[in-house]
Design an enzyme around this catalytic site. Sequence first.
Site, PDB file in Angstrom:
ATOM      1  N   HIS A   1       0.818  -1.229   0.000  1.00  0.00           N
ATOM      2  CA  HIS A   1       0.000   0.000   0.000  1.00  0.00           C
ATOM      3  C   HIS A   1       0.848   1.274   0.000  1.00  0.00           C
ATOM      4  CE1 HIS A   1      -3.696  -2.205   0.406  1.00  0.00           C
ATOM      5  NE2 HIS A   1      -3.316  -2.784   1.529  1.00  0.00           N
TER       6      HIS A   1
ATOM      7  N   ASP B   1      -2.453 -10.444  -2.390  1.00  0.00           N
ATOM      8  CA  ASP B   1      -3.102  -9.989  -1.159  1.00  0.00           C
ATOM      9  C   ASP B   1      -4.591  -9.734  -1.441  1.00  0.00           C
ATOM     10  OD1 ASP B   1      -2.133  -8.623   1.675  1.00  0.00           O
ATOM     11  OD2 ASP B   1      -3.881  -7.578   0.839  1.00  0.00           O
TER      12      ASP B   1
ATOM     13  N   HIS C   1      -6.265  -7.251  -0.566  1.00  0.00           N
ATOM     14  CA  HIS C   1      -6.444  -5.839  -0.899  1.00  0.00           C
ATOM     15  C   HIS C   1      -5.612  -5.472  -2.127  1.00  0.00           C
ATOM     16  CE1 HIS C   1      -6.922  -6.157   3.570  1.00  0.00           C
ATOM     17  NE2 HIS C   1      -7.998  -5.426   3.317  1.00  0.00           N
TER      18      HIS C   1
ATOM     19  N   ASP D   1      -4.665 -12.774   3.535  1.00  0.00           N
ATOM     20  CA  ASP D   1      -5.950 -12.253   4.019  1.00  0.00           C
ATOM     21  C   ASP D   1      -7.097 -12.617   3.083  1.00  0.00           C
ATOM     22  OD1 ASP D   1      -4.644 -10.524   2.293  1.00  0.00           O
ATOM     23  OD2 ASP D   1      -4.854  -8.748   3.570  1.00  0.00           O
TER      24      ASP D   1
ATOM     25  N   TYR E   1      -4.214 -12.078   8.462  1.00  0.00           N
ATOM     26  CA  TYR E   1      -4.416 -11.670   9.853  1.00  0.00           C
ATOM     27  C   TYR E   1      -5.054 -12.741  10.722  1.00  0.00           C
ATOM     28  CZ  TYR E   1      -3.071  -7.655   7.283  1.00  0.00           C
ATOM     29  OH  TYR E   1      -2.343  -6.833   6.461  1.00  0.00           O
TER      30      TYR E   1
HETATM   31  C1  SP5 Z   1      -1.162  -5.211   3.893  1.00  0.00           C
HETATM   32  C2  SP5 Z   1      -2.631  -5.189   4.183  1.00  0.00           C
HETATM   33  O1  SP5 Z   1      -3.270  -6.231   4.130  1.00  0.00           O
HETATM   34  N1  SP5 Z   1      -3.170  -4.027   4.569  1.00  0.00           N
HETATM   35  C3  SP5 Z   1      -4.555  -3.933   4.832  1.00  0.00           C
HETATM   36  C4  SP5 Z   1      -4.947  -2.622   5.403  1.00  0.00           C
HETATM   37  C5  SP5 Z   1      -6.402  -2.605   5.710  1.00  0.00           C
HETATM   38  N2  SP5 Z   1      -6.737  -1.499   6.526  1.00  0.00           N
HETATM   39  C6  SP5 Z   1      -8.122  -1.225   6.671  1.00  0.00           C
HETATM   40  C7  SP5 Z   1      -8.787  -2.287   7.442  1.00  0.00           C
HETATM   41  C8  SP5 Z   1     -10.267  -2.084   7.488  1.00  0.00           C
HETATM   42  C9  SP5 Z   1     -10.814  -3.155   8.353  1.00  0.00           C
HETATM   43  N3  SP5 Z   1     -12.206  -3.288   8.214  1.00  0.00           N
HETATM   44  C10 SP5 Z   1     -12.660  -4.326   9.101  1.00  0.00           C
HETATM   45  C11 SP5 Z   1     -13.909  -4.938   8.596  1.00  0.00           C
HETATM   46  C12 SP5 Z   1     -14.217  -6.116   9.498  1.00  0.00           C
HETATM   47  N4  SP5 Z   1     -15.396  -6.780   9.050  1.00  0.00           N
HETATM   48 ZN    ZN Z   2      -4.276  -7.064   2.627  1.00  0.00          ZN
END
Ligand code: SP5
Ligand code: ZN
Length: 352
Positions: free
Chosen positions: A165, A201, A203, A290, A329
Amino acid sequence: MQVVHSPKQALHEPPWETAGGREVPAYEVSARAASILAALGADGGFTVAAPGEHGVEPILAVHDAGLLRYLESAWSEWQRDGTGAPAILPDTILHARLREGMGDAPEPESPCGRVGHWCFDSATPIVAGTYDASRAAVDVALTAADLVLAGERLAYGLCRPPGHHAARALFGGYCYFNNAAIAAEWLARRTGEPVAILDLDFHHGNGTQQIFYERGDALYVSLHADPRRTYPYYAGHADETGSGAGRGANVNLPLPLGTADDAYVAALRIALARIAEHGGSTVIVSLGMDTYHLDPIGGFALTTGTYHAVGEAVASLGRRMIVLQEGGYHVADLGANVVAWLRGAEGRPPSA
Ligand code: SP5
Ligand code: ZN
């Protein structure tokens, strides 16, 4: 298989983050690396080594010097002039439209102003050990790249904090320096060859995409949750295909929430076909776990057996592989999932 890891990475231990309007315990914690190291050790087929120091030059080949300067100085400045809070998070962020039509703003001089100039979210705290850990993660990625440059077919860098990111002049998404982009640039400069980055990933890797968006020699291919509903929201759409010399060298394959094994592997085949068309001898894999069905922040439904199949499928490209850890995670199963992937990539059967 050679694994690179630094105990310095555990110096980054954020206490919490904010998500969805709440303070929640941090997801990106050192127990993640411990889970992976334990599983690698129990498997017995992995040799873990410490990274060599590579200095700041490879970081500056990818990132803005101001970002490096900020991350290096943020904690001591916060101790001196900050609010006394146990972690640095922005309260005011440099939104692009605040300066619409006005050109760039200068970097502010106060700690709260500076952090919002360099950070784009409220989930990426800076604590005492963040800078040293992030520098160690870069050295881990570069050392894994060195192993492959020296002839290994495959090396795994257990990077933490993750990197994908982080953009040229921006950190966020639990990422401070973009480990995969720094390794890709290092490799490209040393080999003179094109390089491909496959981002697995959950994301979208907005930072890696941004860094190479105008580059035709560095192909970025990503499978990720559709940004219309999922972080990082503002990048990762299918129509983002690169610009200028990079036109066609950015491939986003957004997938719906709930995506399970078969649909994921079908999309992976498309990603691999694009990589096969691009030159170069090496693929850098941004490996996020993840996508796992039990992940607390992800929304896909992959199972451990599929990670083995995915590693095997990526290896079937016949390219060398530098595999770098990104997210994932579900701490309890994270190690087993990484081992499954790496065993697949090595051509070993799944563990019993
Ligand atoms: C490297 C990586 O995986 N970074 C991810 C960053 C995500 N940050 C925002 C997380 C938002 C979490 N939302 C929780 C929803 C639970 N249902
Ligand atoms: Zn991620």
